[in-house]
Design a protein around this motif. Structure first.
Motif, PDB file in Angstrom:
ATOM      1  N   ILE A   1       0.455  -7.102   4.339  1.00 35.72           N
ATOM      2  CA  ILE A   1       0.923  -8.114   3.391  1.00 35.72           C
ATOM      3  C   ILE A   1      -0.071  -8.226   2.233  1.00 35.72           C
TER       4      ILE A   1
ATOM      5  N   SER B   1      -0.661 -10.485  -1.050  1.00 38.69           N
ATOM      6  CA  SER B   1      -0.221 -11.777  -1.545  1.00 38.69           C
ATOM      7  C   SER B   1      -1.348 -12.440  -2.340  1.00 38.69           C
TER       8      SER B   1
ATOM      9  N   LYS C   1       5.331  -7.059   1.030  1.00 37.21           N
ATOM     10  CA  LYS C   1       5.145  -6.789   2.451  1.00 37.21           C
ATOM     11  C   LYS C   1       5.558  -5.337   2.720  1.00 37.21           C
TER      12      LYS C   1
ATOM     13  N   GLU D   1       4.328 -11.874  -3.389  1.00 40.62           N
ATOM     14  CA  GLU D   1       4.018 -11.217  -2.131  1.00 40.62           C
ATOM     15  C   GLU D   1       4.740  -9.880  -2.046  1.00 40.62           C
TER      16      GLU D   1
ATOM     17  N   ASP E   1      -1.528 -15.745  -1.898  1.00 39.91           N
ATOM     18  CA  ASP E   1      -1.732 -16.896  -1.019  1.00 39.91           C
ATOM     19  C   ASP E   1      -2.775 -16.526   0.029  1.00 39.91           C
TER      20      ASP E   1
ATOM     21  N   THR F   1      -1.887 -16.170   3.892  1.00 35.56           N
ATOM     22  CA  THR F   1      -0.964 -15.179   4.455  1.00 35.56           C
ATOM     23  C   THR F   1      -1.345 -13.724   4.204  1.00 35.56           C
ATOM     24  N   TYR F   2      -2.231 -13.451   3.288  1.00 33.67           N
ATOM     25  CA  TYR F   2      -2.419 -12.066   2.897  1.00 33.67           C
ATOM     26  C   TYR F   2      -3.392 -11.296   3.787  1.00 33.67           C
TER      27      TYR F   2
END
Length: 143
Positions: free
Chosen positions: A81, A83, A50, A48, A85, A88-89
């Motif tokens: 973000i 990522s 950020k 990740e 995942d 979450t991205y």
């Protein structure tokens, strides 16, 4: 400006002035973006990245009525973000991050949707109750 993910430190500070003029043909109402200053922190963890950024610039945009240039300052903060995942991205994490492209996209989201030049005449002045001149002939006399 391209960020190479594997070369980023765990915490990286950024302060860059970007030239986004190559993206202007992708927007119908922008004339110029001046002094695009991006400041903030880049936090990198396992899969990740950020970006916590503050963006300051001067926008020159076409008037919605006359197409004359209207200049105004724009300031905003954003968190982006990257990522792998999918829960979450905001964007999928790849080997490089195109900072120019992502900042231009954020500017499109944050800029004023419509601006008006000081010489733009408002044909619909609700204080007078007259409405647009083209519809005056349709007005029904209620007396």
């Amino acid at each position: 400006m391209k960020l190479i993910v594997k070369e980023l430190e765990k915490l990286t500070s950024i302060e860059e002035t970007l030239n986004l003029n190559s993206f202007l043909n992708e927007s119908v109402d922008l004339i110029e973006l001046k002094d695009v200053l991006v400041r903030g922190k880049i936090l990198k963890s396992f899969e990740e990245v950020k970006l916590n950024l503050a963006v300051n610039l001067t926008v020159i945009q076409k008037c919605a009525r006359t197409l004359l240039p209207v200049t105004y300052p724009l300031e905003f903060e954003t968190e982006i973000i990257y990522s792998k995942d999918d829960k979450t991205y905001d964007y999928y994490l790849s080997d490089t991050i195109d900072l120019d492209q992502i900042i231009f996209a954020e500017i499109l989201l944050e800029k004023e949707p419509f601006v008006y030049h000081e010489s733009a005449k408002d044909y619909i002045d609700e204080s007078e109750g007259s409405g647009h001149p083209a519809f005056q002939a349709l007005k029904i006399d209620t007396k």
